[in-house]
Motif scaffolding. Structure first.
Motif, short mmCIF file in Angstrom:
data_model
loop_
_atom_site.label_atom_id
_atom_site.label_comp_id
_atom_site.label_asym_id
_atom_site.label_seq_id
_atom_site.Cartn_x
_atom_site.Cartn_y
_atom_site.Cartn_z
N PRO A 1 -5.22 21.79 12.48
CA PRO A 1 -4.92 20.40 12.84
C PRO A 1 -5.93 19.40 12.28
O PRO A 1 -5.57 18.24 12.01
CB PRO A 1 -4.97 20.42 14.38
N ILE A 2 -7.18 19.82 12.10
CA ILE A 2 -8.21 18.94 11.54
C ILE A 2 -8.05 18.85 10.02
O ILE A 2 -8.12 17.76 9.43
CB ILE A 2 -9.63 19.44 11.91
N LEU A 3 -7.81 20.00 9.39
CA LEU A 3 -7.74 20.04 7.93
C LEU A 3 -6.58 19.22 7.39
O LEU A 3 -6.66 18.68 6.28
CB LEU A 3 -7.62 21.50 7.45
N ARG A 4 -5.51 19.10 8.15
CA ARG A 4 -4.36 18.34 7.65
C ARG A 4 -4.67 16.84 7.53
O ARG A 4 -3.93 16.09 6.89
CB ARG A 4 -3.13 18.58 8.52
N LEU A 5 -5.77 16.40 8.16
CA LEU A 5 -6.15 14.99 8.07
C LEU A 5 -6.99 14.69 6.82
O LEU A 5 -7.29 13.52 6.54
CB LEU A 5 -6.94 14.58 9.32
N LEU A 6 -7.40 15.73 6.08
CA LEU A 6 -8.27 15.51 4.92
C LEU A 6 -7.53 15.01 3.68
O LEU A 6 -7.94 14.00 3.08
CB LEU A 6 -9.03 16.81 4.59
N PRO A 7 -6.46 15.65 3.22
CA PRO A 7 -5.84 15.25 1.94
C PRO A 7 -4.88 14.08 2.09
O PRO A 7 -3.68 14.22 1.84
CB PRO A 7 -5.11 16.53 1.51
N GLN A 8 -5.39 12.95 2.55
CA GLN A 8 -4.54 11.78 2.73
C GLN A 8 -5.38 10.52 2.60
O GLN A 8 -6.58 10.53 2.84
CB GLN A 8 -3.84 11.82 4.10
N GLY A 9 -4.73 9.43 2.19
CA GLY A 9 -5.45 8.18 2.03
C GLY A 9 -4.93 7.07 2.91
O GLY A 9 -5.39 5.94 2.82
N ILE A 10 -4.00 7.44 3.78
CA ILE A 10 -3.36 6.42 4.61
C ILE A 10 -4.25 5.98 5.77
O ILE A 10 -4.10 4.88 6.30
CB ILE A 10 -1.99 6.94 5.10
N SER A 11 -5.17 6.85 6.19
CA SER A 11 -6.05 6.51 7.31
C SER A 11 -7.45 7.08 7.06
O SER A 11 -7.77 8.19 7.50
CB SER A 11 -5.49 7.07 8.63
N PRO A 12 -8.29 6.33 6.34
CA PRO A 12 -9.66 6.80 6.06
C PRO A 12 -10.45 7.15 7.32
O PRO A 12 -11.27 8.07 7.31
CB PRO A 12 -10.29 5.62 5.31
N VAL A 13 -10.21 6.44 8.42
CA VAL A 13 -10.97 6.72 9.64
C VAL A 13 -10.58 8.09 10.21
O VAL A 13 -11.43 8.81 10.75
CB VAL A 13 -10.78 5.61 10.69
N SER A 14 -9.31 8.47 10.07
CA SER A 14 -8.87 9.80 10.51
C SER A 14 -9.54 10.87 9.66
O SER A 14 -10.00 11.91 10.16
CB SER A 14 -7.35 9.93 10.40
N GLN A 15 -9.61 10.61 8.36
CA GLN A 15 -10.28 11.51 7.42
C GLN A 15 -11.76 11.67 7.78
O GLN A 15 -12.31 12.78 7.73
CB GLN A 15 -10.13 10.90 6.01
N HIS A 16 -12.36 10.56 8.15
CA HIS A 16 -13.78 10.58 8.50
C HIS A 16 -14.02 11.35 9.81
O HIS A 16 -14.98 12.12 9.91
CB HIS A 16 -14.31 9.14 8.64
N TRP A 17 -13.15 11.12 10.78
CA TRP A 17 -13.28 11.86 12.05
C TRP A 17 -13.18 13.37 11.79
O TRP A 17 -13.97 14.17 12.33
CB TRP A 17 -12.19 11.44 13.03
N ALA A 18 -12.22 13.78 10.98
CA ALA A 18 -12.03 15.20 10.68
C ALA A 18 -13.25 15.79 9.98
O ALA A 18 -13.71 16.90 10.30
CB ALA A 18 -10.77 15.39 9.82
N THR A 19 -13.81 15.03 9.02
CA THR A 19 -14.98 15.50 8.28
C THR A 19 -16.19 15.60 9.21
O THR A 19 -16.98 16.56 9.14
CB THR A 19 -15.29 14.55 7.10
N TRP A 20 -16.36 14.58 10.08
CA TRP A 20 -17.48 14.62 11.04
C TRP A 20 -17.35 15.85 11.94
O TRP A 20 -18.36 16.54 12.21
CB TRP A 20 -17.47 13.36 11.90
N ALA A 21 -16.13 16.13 12.41
CA ALA A 21 -15.91 17.28 13.29
C ALA A 21 -16.33 18.58 12.60
O ALA A 21 -17.02 19.42 13.19
CB ALA A 21 -14.43 17.35 13.69
N LEU A 22 -15.93 18.74 11.34
CA LEU A 22 -16.29 19.95 10.59
C LEU A 22 -17.80 20.03 10.37
O LEU A 22 -18.41 21.11 10.53
CB LEU A 22 -15.56 19.97 9.24
N TYR A 23 -18.43 18.91 10.02
CA TYR A 23 -19.87 18.88 9.77
C TYR A 23 -20.65 19.26 11.03
O TYR A 23 -21.58 20.07 10.98
CB TYR A 23 -20.27 17.50 9.26
#
Length: 721
Positions: free
Chosen positions: A640-662
């Motif tokens: 569910p987190i990884l599916r938020l990475l390959p997209q440009g429609i919501s950079p904040v969602s991408q950032h939240w997912a990356t922060w969670a993984l980090y």
């Protein structure tokens, strides 16, 4: 399922394992040419007259019927069919087998089980049972003419008349040259009885024990009586005098008692009359007598209450036919396991399991047995128990939960289940245990302690299982039951462990399970969420559990439109600033919003709050979190987190997912680095770094995640040759 053995059939039905009794089962054995039987052991209400009638052509050698209260005088006539072959017969506890209809054909159906419509059969005897050697008539109904009933039997070797009262026992002397075993448990004895007993010179086993709590007995044992037994019954190997009041002191004085190691030699016996024994007895029953506490007892095996060995011997000796004694012995074992240490653990467990199986409907056995199991299965003893044995414990615990709605039994059973690894050790009975727990959690029940334990078990059962299991449990009513519990607590304005565990259980059961998420929404889950938030604004763990659950709901694309209301989005946005439970509430609220943002601006179907405003609050929240925060969360998959990475429609969602993984690979590298690598997270992060729409700070964080996982992979690489 095939079952070719009547005894095994009864075991299956009594095991409460969804094996339903079949009324024509015994007809499978009607023809001895195709299905031959010689020995049958049956017990409880399962067996009826027509079942015995169905096997009447069999040449039975051994027939044991125990507590078969549905058998009537019709079965007495069927017994005659076995008269030419039967060697062993037990009718123990078959209280109605000597009753017949007063007016055959003239009574209504209910008269068959109504003693007022029945009369005692007095003309049946064992005439023609020429081979019968072993007979048990224990707990037969009062009024049965025992003497005339037994007179035709010429060569009885063993007779059990437990609970039968007869003032004249002289008829026993007709077997003085053949009787080797006599059981007169709970018979009110007299000196006349003793005079008869000592004439039975072939006796090897004599049981005149009694239940000291059942009724008042006039007869008291004396030194003279015990001496008579020793003198006259020279073949005696087993004697049971449990429960008797000893009228005079039969023990030697402490001064005369020989010092040194405990001895079973008759010459050193602390019980004076037994010093005349030629050899130690194989068994001596002294349960609930003062004699069991003496030092030197001339027997290899003694039942009593002095120590663990004596208590286990008592359970072993009395389980089958004396639940009233067995329950008190198990209660003593409970104290040993609770206060001291059980040294014969495997034997103790097996005996308690046997007692619980044997007396599934006996409340006292179920209460004491389930309590003993709790202490016998705790972590202190775990290493000594096999998988098979622990599964047997689980089976009898579930049997008890099914058979008894009584609070103490239910609590003991639930507590015992807590001693097992959940869900692993319960998985072989997964559906059954969930059904039982959900029935316990019916909100009409008022016992808070049972509800608390049952919710905890439910939560543990759905925490680490696959999605198929979760979906199945959801369909059984799990989601609805938890919501009803929450609703009841809300009405009472109580936020306790039951409330918090219920939300936690919902969080677990909705994880990657869209059907259960939908069920949560359909049964007013969002209203309960808002009401709990309003009623309990300071309950941090409650907020964490609720937001974790809503994170699962938000992961389901088809359900997200139901979260798109001004009220819900405002609540989630406000929770971004929550400091409850560290970062957990804020993190989960941001997760919910990240998935909603992922659907794009066109899905934002509300005017207030505006999408941009919420985005800003999300960025601010993420930047406020400590990347080294230790987490109260458990991811089984990053999908569910990884599916938020390959997209440009919501950079904040991408950032939240990356922060969670980090955060997760930094704080828990051993657990989450392999998971991220396994699920293909590394190439997704590399691709995201190349995306023009991704924020620079997000890319920097992604590089650190890749670096962490690469270093972990190198450090754990196998360099052995």
């Amino acid at each position: 399922m095939r079952c070719s053995d009547p005894t095994r059939y009864v075991e299956l039905v009594n095991a409460a394992c969804n094996f339903e009794p079949h009324e024509s089962f015994f007809s499978l054995f009607s023809d001895p040419r195709s299905t031959r039987l010689t020995r049958i052991h049956l017990r409880e209400d399962l067996v009826q007259d027509q079942d015995l009638e169905a096997i009447r052509k069999q040449d039975l050698v051994e027939l044991y019927l125990t507590n078969c209260e549905k058998l009537s005088a019709k079965s007495l006539q069927t017994l005659r069919s076995f008269s030419h072959t039967l060697v062993s017969l037990s009718l123990f506890g078959c209280a109605n087998i000597f009753y017949e209809e007063e007016n055959p054909g003239g009574c209504e159906d209910e008269c068959l089980v109504n003693p007022t419509c029945q009369v005692l059969v007095k003309d049946f005897t064992f005439e023609g049972f020429s081979r019968l050697r072993f007979l048990n008539l224990g707990r037969m109904i009062d009024g049965v003419p025992v003497e005339s009933l037994l007179r035709p039997l010429n060569s009885l070797a063993a007779l059990d008349l437990s609970g039968i009262q007869t003032s004249d026992a002289a008829f026993l002397t007709q077997w003085k040259d053949s009787l080797v075993s006599l059981v007169l448990y709970n018979m009110d004895l007299s000196e006349d009885h003793i005079r008869v007993i000592v004439q039975l010179h072939k006796l090897r086993h004599l049981d005149i024990s009694r239940d000291r709590l059942s009724s008042y007995y006039k007869f008291k044992l004396t030194r003279k009586v015990l001496s008579l037994f020793v003198q006259k019954l020279g073949n005696l190997m087993s004697l049971d005098i449990s429960g008797h009041m000893i009228l005079e002191n039969c023990s030697i004085s402490k001064m005369d008692e020989e010092a040194g190691q405990t001895s079973i030699e008759p010459s050193k016996s602390s019980i004076m009359p037994f010093r005349a024994l030629k050899r130690p007895l194989q068994f001596l029953g002294l349960f609930e007598t003062s004699l069991c506490r003496l030092t030197h007892i001339p027997a290899y095996k003694v039942s009593g209450d002095k120590n663990e060995e004596q208590v286990l011997n008592a359970i072993e000796a009395y389980t089958e036919h004396r639940p009233e004694i067995t329950s008190r012995a198990i209660n003593l074992l409970f104290d040993i396991a609770r206060i001291e240490r059980c040294n014969q653990l495997l034997r103790a467990l097996k005996l308690v399991i046997t007692a619980l199986k044997c007396h599934k409907y006996d409340k006292n056995i179920q209460v004491t047995g389930s309590a003993a199991l709790f202490y016998l299965t705790n972590s202190e003893y775990r290493s000594e128990q096999s998988v098979k044995l622990r599964r047997q414990v689980i089976q009898v615990v579930l049997n008890g939960m099914e058979s008894y709605q009584e609070v103490t039994v239910q609590r003991n059973c639930c507590l015992t289940l807590c001693n097992f690894s959940i869900p692993e050790e319960l998985e072989f009975q997964y559906r059954r245990v969930n059904e039982l727990l959900l029935s316990i959690l019916n909100p009409t029940r008022q016992d808070e302690s049972i509800q608390r334990i049952a919710v905890h078990l439910c939560n543990a059962l759905v925490c680490q299982v696959d999605n198929d299991h979760k979906e199945a449990v959801g369909k059984m009513g799990f989601v609805v039951t938890m919501l009803k519990l929450i609703q009841k607590k809300l009405l009472d304005k109580i936020c306790d462990q039951v409330m918090e565990f219920s939300w936690s259980a919902l969080w677990n059961i909705t994880d990657e399970t869209p059907d259960n998420c939908e069920m949560f929404l359909n049964f007013n889950g969002m209203k309960l969420f808002l009401d709990c938030l309003k009623e309990f604004p300071e309950k941090q763990e409650l907020h964490r559990n609720m937001l974790g659950l809503l994170g699962n709901v938000a992961e389901v694309k088809e359900l997200r439109p139901q979260l798109m209301t001004s009220q819900f989005i405002s609540v989630f946005s406000n929770l971004l600033e929550s400091k409850a439970d560290g970062i957990e509430v804020s993190y989960n609220a941001c997760g919910v919003l990240s998935h909603i943002m992922f659907d794009g601006p066109e899905a934002w179907g509300i005017c207030e709050p505006q999408r941009e405003e919420v985005e800003e609050r999300m960025w601010a929240a993420i930047q406020s979190w400590d990347i080294n925060s230790r987490r109260n969360i458990n991811y089984r998959s990053f999908e569910p987190i990884l599916r938020l990475l390959p997209q440009g429609i919501s950079p904040v969602s991408q950032h939240w997912a990356t922060w969670a993984l980090y955060n997760l690979v930094s704080v828990y590298p051993d657990k989450y680095c392999p998971l991220l690598i396994k699920e293909g997270g590394m190439p997704l992060l590399r691709d995201m770094i190349k995306m023009a729409t991704a924020r620079q700070e997000t890319k920097e964080m992604a590089r650190k995640v890749i670096e962490h996982c690469s270093n972990f992979k190198e450090e754990n690489m196998d360099t052995s040759r």
